[in-house]
Design a protein around this motif. Structure first.
Motif: not given
Length: 243
Positions: A115-127
């Motif tokens: 499942s590594v691909a699902e949890h990688s390269l997901v760009f985001h801001y923290d809260s």
């Protein structure tokens, strides 16, 4: 050797000038790094905990929150008065605002398996305004899950609605595709090769960031400490069930 000895020694010796230096580094470069924050003995205890956690999860990616970290050593760090003081002082000096009570939103993130691909390269801001990242285990070979950051792309929003708008734009599939194309070396994108035991600090709320993937058989385990939600008192946030 006493547990967390290096960390406590460094934390207890920080002057206001040192804190200003950290804030300046984050403002200028996007991220501040303190090498050897944890000792090999500290990491040994944490890695044993990571190994047991991944085994229970069937050798797949798993994340644990604060109340699931007893015995990891990360719980001791999160409860440390010296560690909490670092965040309060950095918030006050770096952001020029009175620091709220230090309560961490803490995560141990173990990336491995199919499942590594699902949890990688997901760009985001923290809260949360400040994020600390401590690598516990990083692959020595192959894809290492480097940290990617486009630093300080926004300010602290005065209204939670504006924060939602920022996140909606960033979460858009087209935006994500554009950012992933930039991941190989686009303008403004910083690559950070994580070193286990180092302490990395950045303005998580203000910076777009993510991690590269690792190989399926490898493990990338990182401890995250989030502090100071600028919208903790937002009525809209509570109504949306995100309080």
């Amino acid at each position: 050797m006493p547990y967390l000895s290096n960390a406590r020694y460094w934390l207890s010796g920080l002057s206001d000038g040192d804190i200003r230096g950290i804030a300046h580094k984050i403002n200028q470069d996007g991220i501040s790094c303190t090498p050897n924050f944890l000792t090999g003995e500290d990491l040994g205890q944490m890695r044993s905990f990571v190994s047991a956690t991944i085994k229970r999860a069937g050798q797949q990616t798993v994340s644990l929150k604060s109340d699931e970290l007893a015995g990891s050593g990360l719980d001791d760090l999160g409860n440390s008065a010296e560690f909490k003081a670092l965040f309060a002082r950095l918030y006050s000096i770096g952001l020029g605002r009175p620091a709220p009570e230090v309560k961490f939103y803490q995560i141990l993130r173990c990336l491995t398996g199919k499942s590594v691909a699902e949890h990688s390269l997901v760009f985001h801001y923290d809260s949360y305004a400040i994020t600390a990242l401590i690598p516990v285990e990083i692959p020595e070979f192959g894809r290492r899950g480097d940290f990617l950051i486009i630093p300080n792309t926004r300010g602290i929003r005065s209204n939670y609605l504006f924060n939602l708008a920022d996140k909606a734009v960033l979460d858009n599939a087209l935006t994500q595709r554009i950012l992933r194309r930039r991941a190989s070396g686009g303008a403004g994108m910083k690559h950070v090769s994580m070193v286990p035991g180092n302490l990395y600090l950045f303005w998580g709320y203000r910076s777009i960031h993510t991690n590269e993937p690792v190989d399926e058989g490898a493990v990338r385990a990182t401890a995250l400490f989030h502090y100071a939600d600028p919208h903790a008192d937002s009525y809209l946030k509570r109504q949306l069930g995100r309080g």
